[in-house]
Write a protein that holds these residues in place. Structure first.
Motif, mmCIF file in Angstrom:
data_model
loop_
_atom_site.group_PDB
_atom_site.id
_atom_site.type_symbol
_atom_site.label_atom_id
_atom_site.label_comp_id
_atom_site.label_asym_id
_atom_site.label_seq_id
_atom_site.Cartn_x
_atom_site.Cartn_y
_atom_site.Cartn_z
ATOM 1 N N GLN A 106 0.823 -1.328 -0.086
ATOM 2 C CA GLN A 106 0.071 -0.045 -0.076
ATOM 3 C C GLN A 106 0.825 1.101 -0.119
ATOM 4 O O GLN A 106 0.375 2.143 -0.585
ATOM 5 C CB GLN A 106 -0.787 -0.004 1.222
ATOM 6 N N THR A 107 2.091 1.211 0.602
ATOM 7 C CA THR A 107 2.776 2.357 0.767
ATOM 8 C C THR A 107 3.781 2.667 -0.440
ATOM 9 O O THR A 107 3.791 3.829 -0.838
ATOM 10 C CB THR A 107 3.837 2.115 1.857
ATOM 11 N N TYR A 108 4.344 1.741 -1.173
ATOM 12 C CA TYR A 108 5.140 1.861 -2.407
ATOM 13 C C TYR A 108 4.405 1.231 -3.589
ATOM 14 O O TYR A 108 4.638 0.130 -3.787
ATOM 15 C CB TYR A 108 6.432 1.101 -2.174
ATOM 16 N N THR A 109 3.492 2.140 -4.023
ATOM 17 C CA THR A 109 2.688 1.648 -4.920
ATOM 18 C C THR A 109 3.318 1.600 -6.301
ATOM 19 O O THR A 109 2.569 0.998 -7.438
ATOM 20 C CB THR A 109 1.311 2.751 -5.125
ATOM 21 N N GLY A 123 -1.547 -19.538 1.924
ATOM 22 C CA GLY A 123 -1.916 -19.167 0.563
ATOM 23 C C GLY A 123 -3.620 -18.418 0.828
ATOM 24 O O GLY A 123 -3.717 -17.233 0.185
ATOM 25 N N GLN A 124 -4.253 -19.139 1.627
ATOM 26 C CA GLN A 124 -5.667 -18.617 2.000
ATOM 27 C C GLN A 124 -5.615 -17.436 2.771
ATOM 28 O O GLN A 124 -6.384 -16.707 2.690
ATOM 29 C CB GLN A 124 -6.440 -19.814 2.508
ATOM 30 N N ALA A 125 -4.565 -17.335 3.596
ATOM 31 C CA ALA A 125 -4.725 -16.093 4.458
ATOM 32 C C ALA A 125 -4.162 -14.847 3.730
ATOM 33 O O ALA A 125 -4.758 -13.824 3.649
ATOM 34 C CB ALA A 125 -3.713 -16.440 5.681
ATOM 35 N N ILE A 126 -3.177 -15.096 2.749
ATOM 36 C CA ILE A 126 -2.727 -14.155 1.904
ATOM 37 C C ILE A 126 -3.941 -13.726 0.926
ATOM 38 O O ILE A 126 -4.159 -12.492 0.857
ATOM 39 C CB ILE A 126 -1.614 -14.426 0.902
ATOM 40 N N MET A 131 -8.064 -9.686 -0.425
ATOM 41 C CA MET A 131 -9.621 -9.429 -0.608
ATOM 42 C C MET A 131 -9.887 -8.237 0.197
ATOM 43 O O MET A 131 -10.555 -7.273 -0.419
ATOM 44 C CB MET A 131 -10.274 -10.524 -0.642
ATOM 45 N N GLN A 132 -9.469 -8.273 1.367
ATOM 46 C CA GLN A 132 -9.871 -7.379 2.456
ATOM 47 C C GLN A 132 -9.454 -5.724 2.052
ATOM 48 O O GLN A 132 -10.091 -4.924 2.315
ATOM 49 C CB GLN A 132 -9.590 -7.702 3.928
ATOM 50 N N HIS A 133 -8.388 -5.788 1.460
ATOM 51 C CA HIS A 133 -7.705 -4.553 0.937
ATOM 52 C C HIS A 133 -7.772 -4.184 -0.446
ATOM 53 O O HIS A 133 -7.274 -3.290 -1.086
ATOM 54 C CB HIS A 133 -6.018 -4.618 1.296
ATOM 55 N N LYS A 134 -8.668 -5.106 -1.013
ATOM 56 C CA LYS A 134 -8.944 -4.944 -2.577
ATOM 57 C C LYS A 134 -7.733 -4.875 -3.437
ATOM 58 O O LYS A 134 -7.763 -3.914 -4.055
ATOM 59 C CB LYS A 134 -9.704 -3.467 -2.691
ATOM 60 N N GLY A 169 -7.614 -12.885 -5.015
ATOM 61 C CA GLY A 169 -6.750 -12.117 -4.410
ATOM 62 C C GLY A 169 -5.390 -12.591 -4.513
ATOM 63 O O GLY A 169 -4.535 -11.608 -3.938
ATOM 64 N N ILE A 170 -4.925 -13.503 -4.962
ATOM 65 C CA ILE A 170 -3.702 -13.966 -5.467
ATOM 66 C C ILE A 170 -3.575 -14.465 -6.673
ATOM 67 O O ILE A 170 -4.540 -14.933 -7.324
ATOM 68 C CB ILE A 170 -3.078 -15.115 -4.541
ATOM 69 N N SER A 171 -2.487 -14.161 -7.348
ATOM 70 C CA SER A 171 -2.307 -14.700 -8.724
ATOM 71 C C SER A 171 -0.696 -15.568 -8.702
ATOM 72 O O SER A 171 0.154 -15.007 -8.343
ATOM 73 C CB SER A 171 -1.835 -13.232 -9.544
ATOM 74 N N VAL A 172 -0.826 -16.760 -8.991
ATOM 75 C CA VAL A 172 0.368 -17.479 -9.114
ATOM 76 C C VAL A 172 1.321 -17.308 -10.496
ATOM 77 O O VAL A 172 0.860 -17.375 -11.276
ATOM 78 C CB VAL A 172 -0.214 -18.936 -9.224
ATOM 79 N N LYS A 173 2.533 -16.798 -10.083
ATOM 80 C CA LYS A 173 3.309 -16.097 -10.913
ATOM 81 C C LYS A 173 4.470 -17.283 -11.424
ATOM 82 O O LYS A 173 5.047 -17.285 -12.580
ATOM 83 C CB LYS A 173 3.882 -14.873 -10.654
ATOM 84 N N GLY A 174 4.948 -17.983 -10.686
ATOM 85 C CA GLY A 174 6.105 -19.122 -10.982
ATOM 86 C C GLY A 174 6.377 -19.824 -9.861
ATOM 87 O O GLY A 174 5.679 -20.046 -8.771
ATOM 88 N N LEU A 175 7.537 -20.309 -9.762
ATOM 89 C CA LEU A 175 8.162 -21.098 -8.869
ATOM 90 C C LEU A 175 9.523 -20.675 -8.585
ATOM 91 O O LEU A 175 10.131 -20.193 -9.260
ATOM 92 C CB LEU A 175 8.421 -22.675 -9.492
ATOM 93 N N HIS A 176 9.787 -20.826 -7.307
ATOM 94 C CA HIS A 176 11.127 -20.386 -6.586
ATOM 95 C C HIS A 176 11.596 -21.663 -5.926
ATOM 96 O O HIS A 176 11.070 -22.578 -5.372
ATOM 97 C CB HIS A 176 10.863 -19.412 -5.462
ATOM 98 N N ALA A 177 12.897 -21.883 -6.284
ATOM 99 C CA ALA A 177 13.763 -22.938 -5.629
ATOM 100 C C ALA A 177 15.093 -22.573 -5.481
ATOM 101 O O ALA A 177 15.870 -22.231 -6.278
ATOM 102 C CB ALA A 177 13.930 -24.168 -6.948
ATOM 103 N N TYR A 178 15.579 -22.577 -4.327
ATOM 104 C CA TYR A 178 17.053 -22.245 -3.782
ATOM 105 C C TYR A 178 17.621 -23.652 -3.459
ATOM 106 O O TYR A 178 17.273 -24.349 -2.606
ATOM 107 C CB TYR A 178 16.749 -21.363 -2.574
ATOM 108 N N ASP A 179 18.817 -23.616 -4.223
ATOM 109 C CA ASP A 179 19.769 -24.841 -4.049
ATOM 110 C C ASP A 179 20.942 -24.679 -3.510
ATOM 111 O O ASP A 179 22.086 -25.041 -3.975
ATOM 112 C CB ASP A 179 19.869 -25.434 -5.511
ATOM 113 N N GLY A 180 21.015 -23.898 -2.315
ATOM 114 C CA GLY A 180 22.127 -23.515 -1.781
ATOM 115 C C GLY A 180 22.916 -24.884 -1.026
ATOM 116 O O GLY A 180 24.374 -24.616 -0.861
#
Length: 370
Positions: A106-109, A123-126, A131-134, A169-180
């Motif tokens: 909200q602050t850095y639009t 995911g449901q909580a996000i 949705m609450q914040h449109k 309320g969410i949009s699935v953009k991709g996959l993240h995998a860290y292989d450290g």
């Protein structure tokens, strides 16, 4: 006349130690090196956990890097304050952190934020908060490819992705995998292990591609960066490269980055005929490694590490006459990322002199504004 070593500084009388010192010309050179290691700069999503600094972010933005990754809300805010266009919070926000993430959006639009998810309840909580914040929040599925720290196994992720795709309320953009965990010194073996770990990731991408759904892959850190850089379908997330350190310099010699950050300390005591004490304690250099793998002294490479406490480090040396009280030791951190977080500022070097300039390590704090 012998050439002056690159690290030697001429005007140290006013510098209190221990101090974190950065060489901006080397930082710029390391960023240039990074950009040349990929076909397209758009493949880059560097992690800012190492430098945590607006000025280094600005150098990357100037080179056309527009996507970034971070691990804390403060790092995300530092990036937004730097006008970074695209910021991935590589963390699953829960409880208070989710509320802070909402406030950040909200602050850095003008910054596009995203975050990680590896659990349907989160995911449901996000989605509910969004949705609450449109708003709609972009998410990446965090996959466990062997690090065993966070994430869901790729073989078990299809159901989670399908469930998240159905949420408003969410949009699935991709996959993240860290292989450290893939840190083989031999590049051929590292490459083999990397490809093996990511086979199920790209199988998952193919599964959804057949359904008409595109999933972007964000992958890797510094050890596997040269491998992922060869795949134009992957956004690469190295983090240590601007400053580099002795640990990675020794472990991954195929990467041509140069150390650009030093910790400077002074001899403060001669406790015995062949020992010196310097002011570089646990509070001044990352101490998670064994004693002799915390810092490498460029002008005392053969020093033996005897003991370290909060404010002191005791070294055994061959000739105490070479180390009078007050002498400066130039240390390359073995692990620079947690070392930087111990300092509020980095003093800058120009023309082998300490300047009156410094860069604030602004995101070392857990909170800036949000």
């Amino acid at each position: 006349m012998a050439e002056t070593a690159w690290y030697n500084l001429q005007n140290l009388d006013t510098l209190d130690t221990p101090a974190l010192v950065w060489y901006p010309s080397r930082i710029a050179q390391n960023i240039d090196t990074l950009v040349t290691m990929l076909p397209e700069v758009n493949q880059l999503r560097p992690h800012v956990k190492t430098h945590k600094c607006q000025e280094v972010t600005a150098l990357m933005l100037a080179k056309g890097i527009t996507k970034f990754k971070c691990a804390t809300i403060a790092e995300a805010e530092m990036l937004a304050m730097s006008q970074a266009p695209d910021v991935l919070l590589a963390y699953q926000p829960v409880a208070t952190k989710l509320q802070r993430f909402i406030t950040l959006i909200q602050t850095y639009t003008t910054t596009q934020f995203s975050c990680l998810v590896d659990d349907l309840s989160v995911g449901q909580a996000i989605a509910t908060a969004a949705m609450q914040h449109k708003m709609t929040i972009d998410v990446y599925i965090d996959l466990n490819v062997g690090m065993n720290r966070t994430g869901i196994l790729p073989q078990k992720a299809e159901d989670l992705i399908n469930a998240l795709l159905d949420l408003k309320g969410i949009s699935v953009k991709g996959l993240h995998a860290y292989d450290g965990h893939i840190r083989d010194k031999d590049l051929a073996l590292r490459t083999k292990n990397c490809h093996s770990a990511f086979t199920p990731v790209f199988e998952l991408v193919s599964t959804f591609s057949e359904k008409g759904i595109t999933l972007q892959v964000v992958a890797g850190g510094s050890p596997t960066f040269p491998i992922h850089a060869q795949n134009p379908e992957v956004e690469c997330s190295p983090g240590t490269f601007p400053l580099w350190d002795k640990g990675y310099q020794d472990a991954f010699p195929e990467q041509a980055f140069e150390p650009a950050a030093l910790v400077l300390s002074r001899v403060i005591s001669h406790p015995s005929t062949n020992r010196i004490c310097i002011d570089l304690g646990h509070k001044s250099v990352a101490a998670e490694n064994e004693l002799n793998r915390r810092v490498h002294f460029l002008n005392a490479p053969d020093a033996q590490f005897i003991g370290q406490s909060e404010e002191h480090l005791v070294l055994e040396i061959s000739d105490i006459q070479d180390f009078p009280i007050g002498k400066i030791l130039y240390g390359v951190p073995i692990h620079v990322c947690p070392t930087v977080a111990l300092y509020e500022r980095a003093y800058l070097v120009e023309n082998q002199s300490i300047t009156d300039k410094y860069w604030k390590i602004i995101a070392r704090d857990r909170k800036i504004n949000v």
